[in-house]
Design an enzyme around this catalytic site. Structure first.
Site, short mmCIF file in Angstrom:
data_model
loop_
_atom_site.label_atom_id
_atom_site.label_comp_id
_atom_site.label_asym_id
_atom_site.label_seq_id
_atom_site.Cartn_x
_atom_site.Cartn_y
_atom_site.Cartn_z
N ASP A 59 17.19 29.68 27.57
CA ASP A 59 17.19 30.74 26.43
C ASP A 59 18.77 30.97 26.28
OD1 ASP A 59 17.10 33.00 25.11
OD2 ASP A 59 15.29 33.69 26.25
N THR A 123 22.65 30.80 7.07
CA THR A 123 21.48 30.81 5.53
C THR A 123 22.18 31.46 4.23
OG1 THR A 123 19.35 31.40 4.89
CG2 THR A 123 20.05 32.64 6.69
N ASP A 124 21.61 30.99 3.49
CA ASP A 124 22.06 31.67 2.14
C ASP A 124 21.13 32.92 1.87
OD1 ASP A 124 19.40 30.43 1.45
OD2 ASP A 124 20.03 29.66 -0.50
N GLU A 125 20.33 33.34 2.67
CA GLU A 125 19.58 34.50 2.53
C GLU A 125 20.03 35.64 3.07
OE1 GLU A 125 15.33 33.91 4.01
OE2 GLU A 125 15.47 31.81 3.59
N TYR A 150 14.44 38.76 9.01
CA TYR A 150 15.16 37.51 9.37
C TYR A 150 16.59 37.46 9.00
CZ TYR A 150 16.71 32.56 8.52
OH TYR A 150 17.28 31.37 8.52
N SER A 153 19.03 39.65 10.64
CA SER A 153 19.57 39.21 11.98
C SER A 153 20.53 37.94 11.69
CB SER A 153 18.30 38.82 12.85
OG SER A 153 17.81 37.60 12.08
N LYS A 154 20.33 37.06 10.78
CA LYS A 154 21.19 36.06 10.51
C LYS A 154 22.57 36.71 10.03
CE LYS A 154 20.76 32.38 11.12
NZ LYS A 154 20.97 31.33 12.18
N HIS A 277 9.79 40.02 -1.24
CA HIS A 277 10.06 38.67 -1.51
C HIS A 277 11.28 38.60 -2.26
CE1 HIS A 277 7.59 34.96 -2.65
NE2 HIS A 277 8.98 34.52 -1.92
P1 NAD Z 1 13.29 25.87 13.80
O1 NAD Z 1 12.57 27.18 13.71
O2 NAD Z 1 12.48 24.87 13.27
O3 NAD Z 1 13.89 25.60 15.24
C1 NAD Z 1 14.63 26.65 15.95
C2 NAD Z 1 14.89 25.92 17.36
O4 NAD Z 1 15.57 27.10 18.01
C3 NAD Z 1 13.49 25.72 18.04
O5 NAD Z 1 13.71 24.34 18.79
C4 NAD Z 1 13.40 26.75 19.10
O6 NAD Z 1 12.73 26.44 20.36
C5 NAD Z 1 14.91 27.26 19.39
N1 NAD Z 1 15.05 28.40 19.90
C6 NAD Z 1 14.62 29.53 19.33
N2 NAD Z 1 15.24 30.76 20.09
C7 NAD Z 1 15.71 30.27 21.27
C8 NAD Z 1 16.57 30.92 22.26
N3 NAD Z 1 16.20 32.09 22.38
N4 NAD Z 1 17.01 30.00 23.17
C9 NAD Z 1 17.03 28.62 23.10
N5 NAD Z 1 16.64 28.02 22.11
C10 NAD Z 1 15.88 28.84 21.01
O7 NAD Z 1 14.57 26.52 12.77
P2 NAD Z 1 15.44 25.13 11.69
O8 NAD Z 1 14.42 25.32 10.48
O9 NAD Z 1 15.52 24.11 12.53
O10 NAD Z 1 16.86 26.17 11.58
C11 NAD Z 1 17.76 25.90 12.42
C12 NAD Z 1 18.96 26.97 12.13
O11 NAD Z 1 19.14 26.69 10.69
C13 NAD Z 1 18.54 28.20 12.21
O12 NAD Z 1 19.81 28.94 12.66
C14 NAD Z 1 18.16 28.86 10.79
O13 NAD Z 1 18.63 30.12 10.64
C15 NAD Z 1 19.17 28.11 10.10
N6 NAD Z 1 18.72 27.64 8.51
C16 NAD Z 1 17.71 26.94 8.36
C17 NAD Z 1 16.96 26.68 7.10
C18 NAD Z 1 15.88 26.05 6.87
O14 NAD Z 1 15.48 25.91 5.79
N7 NAD Z 1 15.20 25.54 7.78
C19 NAD Z 1 17.88 27.24 5.93
C20 NAD Z 1 19.06 27.77 6.21
C21 NAD Z 1 19.29 28.14 7.52
P1 TYD Z 2 9.62 29.36 3.21
O1 TYD Z 2 9.64 28.03 3.34
O2 TYD Z 2 9.14 30.43 3.88
O3 TYD Z 2 11.24 29.77 3.08
P2 TYD Z 2 11.98 31.25 2.63
O4 TYD Z 2 11.16 32.15 2.78
O5 TYD Z 2 13.10 31.22 3.87
O6 TYD Z 2 12.73 30.61 1.29
O7 TYD Z 2 9.39 29.56 1.64
C1 TYD Z 2 9.97 29.21 0.41
C2 TYD Z 2 9.34 29.80 -0.75
O8 TYD Z 2 7.86 29.47 -0.59
C3 TYD Z 2 9.46 31.42 -0.62
O9 TYD Z 2 9.47 31.66 -2.25
C4 TYD Z 2 8.08 31.67 -0.19
C5 TYD Z 2 6.91 30.57 -0.84
N1 TYD Z 2 5.71 30.59 0.01
C6 TYD Z 2 4.71 30.46 -0.81
O10 TYD Z 2 4.47 30.53 -1.55
N2 TYD Z 2 3.76 30.26 0.12
C7 TYD Z 2 3.63 29.96 1.68
O11 TYD Z 2 2.47 29.80 2.14
C8 TYD Z 2 4.90 29.98 1.95
C9 TYD Z 2 5.05 29.82 3.51
C10 TYD Z 2 5.78 30.29 1.34
#
Ligand code: NAD
Ligand code: TYD
Length: 335
Positions: A59, A123-125, A150, A153-154, A277
């Site tokens: 962790d 993230t852009d969020e 989310y 926290s980011k 949303h």
């Molecule tokens: P994911 O949820 O698929 O994977 C997260 C990984 O982190 C998992 O393997 C999990 O086991 C590990 N993890 C969680 N808590 C932990 C802890 N306390 N200690 C060690 N490991 C831990 O996430 P992802 O989609 O691969 O995203 C990776 C990063 O990119 C994140 O920081 C996320 O905020 C950022 N991000 C993701 C997206 C997206 O579209 N997926 C977009 C923008 C930014």
């Molecule tokens: P998501 O993949 O959860 O990414 P984020 O919310 O971080 O952008 O969702 C992408 C978009 O799709 C968002 O506008 C929410 C929408 N969405 C649905 O309409 N149905 C779903 O079941 C999910 C998971 C997301």
């Protein structure tokens, strides 16, 4: 070079490790991952015997372990996070713990161990929501305005990274990227959920009116951008990474997926909207393009085809996930 990758068993982290070891086979990678519901070592099966790769099950909130693991690495690429907005609405606690406290613990260890580069993946969020039908995009001057547990926290983790860079001269870089998609994405996120539901002859749940807009980035393009930031990025800087030039609504994404999978619109199901949303995300990545020479390699439609193909060809991978706890989550979320 020796890299510590946190969260390397997740979606983007595992794609990054596979990308990196293919491109730089002489480098060493240590993957520190807690293996939460989102972590999956199957993603890394092809390199599990690679002597330059090692996995530590742990962790990022464990200070002693983090100190030990960071004591002999050059670079940290920090992906580990709780990453799903809907889960943060159901329970924010693990988001604050991992994303805020975990990042703080890593930063402390990075300062102590004089890490040469701490790259934080964000993230852009964190910038909140843009209005629909506007041309505006998030840019380097956009103020932080997170609106979900989310994204809050980011945002906190981004602020901590900048604070450690300023206060302790930690050599940091940050990337804020848009919505990723591609192989190994956990099927709770929109695109893999839609594709896998269709394969299972289930409907695609669409939140609200379906007219929400996301900027879609193929995961391998994201990995290339991080590579360039590590090679050529300026210390202390933040880089924006996105995938699209024009808006695509969720409904348009669904229609493309339905067409590519030879399905019709009877497979769409409108469900209750997500609270708070965010209406629209769009990110201006022109500075990253100018400075690093980065571009998404192909277009959204090509990547969508590749992604659908991957989920069709890797059904064992996601069918093992879509059982037990996943189904409990699904029931709760889509009740
Ligand atoms: P994911 O949820 O698929 O994977 C997260 C990984 O982190 C998992 O393997 C999990 O086991 C590990 N993890 C969680 N808590 C932990 C802890 N306390 N200690 C060690 N490991 C831990 O996430 P992802 O989609 O691969 O995203 C990776 C990063 O990119 C994140 O920081 C996320 O905020 C950022 N991000 C993701 C997206 C997206 O579209 N997926 C977009 C923008 C930014
Ligand atoms: P998501 O993949 O959860 O990414 P984020 O919310 O971080 O952008 O969702 C992408 C978009 O799709 C968002 O506008 C929410 C929408 N969405 C649905 O309409 N149905 C779903 O079941 C999910 C998971 C997301």
């Amino acid at each position: 070079m020796k890299l510590l990758v946190t969260g390397g068993a997740g979606f983007i982290g595992s794609n990054f490790i596979l990308y990196w070891l293919k491109k730089y086979p002489q480098d060493k990678i240590v993957n520190l991952d807690k293996l939460t519901y989102a972590g999956n070592l199957e993603n890394l099966k092809s390199i599990e015997k690679n002597p330059n790769f090692s996995f530590i099950h742990g962790d990022i909130c464990n200070q002693q372990l983090v100190n030990q693991v960071t004591s002999n690495v050059d670079v940290i690429v920090h992906f580990a996070a709780e990453s799903h907005v809907d889960r943060s609405i159901l329970d924010a606690a693990p988001f604050i713990k991992t994303n805020v406290e975990g990042t703080y613990i890593l930063l402390e260890a990075a300062v102590k161990n004089k890490i040469k580069r701490f790259h934080h993946v964000s993230t852009d969020e964190v910038f909140g929501a843009l209005p629909l039908n506007s041309r505006g995009k998030f840019n380097e001057k956009t103020p932080y305005n997170p609106r979900s547990p989310y994204s809050a926290s980011k945002a906190a983790s981004d602020h901590l990274v900048r604070a450690y860079a300023t206060t302790y001269n930690l050599p940091t870089t940050i990337s804020n990227c848009s919505n990723n998609f591609g192989p190994f994405q956990f099927p709770e996120k929109f695109i893999p959920l839609a594709i896998t539901n269709l394969i299972e002859e289930k409907k695609i749940p669409v939140y609200g009116d379906g007219l929400y807009v996301r900027d879609w980035l193929y995961v391998e393009d994201h990995c290339k951008a991080i590579d360039l930031i590590l090679q050529k990025g300026k210390i202390g800087k933040t880089y924006f990474i996105g995938g699209l030039a024009d808006d695509i609504s969720n409904m348009e994404v669904i229609k493309k997926i339905l067409k590519l999978m030879n399905k019709n619109e009877s497979n769409i199901e409108y469900v209750k909207d997500r609270p708070g949303h965010d209406r629209r995300y769009a990110i201006d990545w022109s500075k990253t393009q100018e400075e690093l020479g980065w571009n998404p390699q192909f277009g959204f439609d090509d990547y969508l085809k590749l992604t659908i193909k991957w989920f069709i060809n890797n059904q064992d991978w996601w069918k093992r996930i879509k059982t037990g706890k996943y189904l409990e989550y699904y029931k709760k979320q889509y009740a």
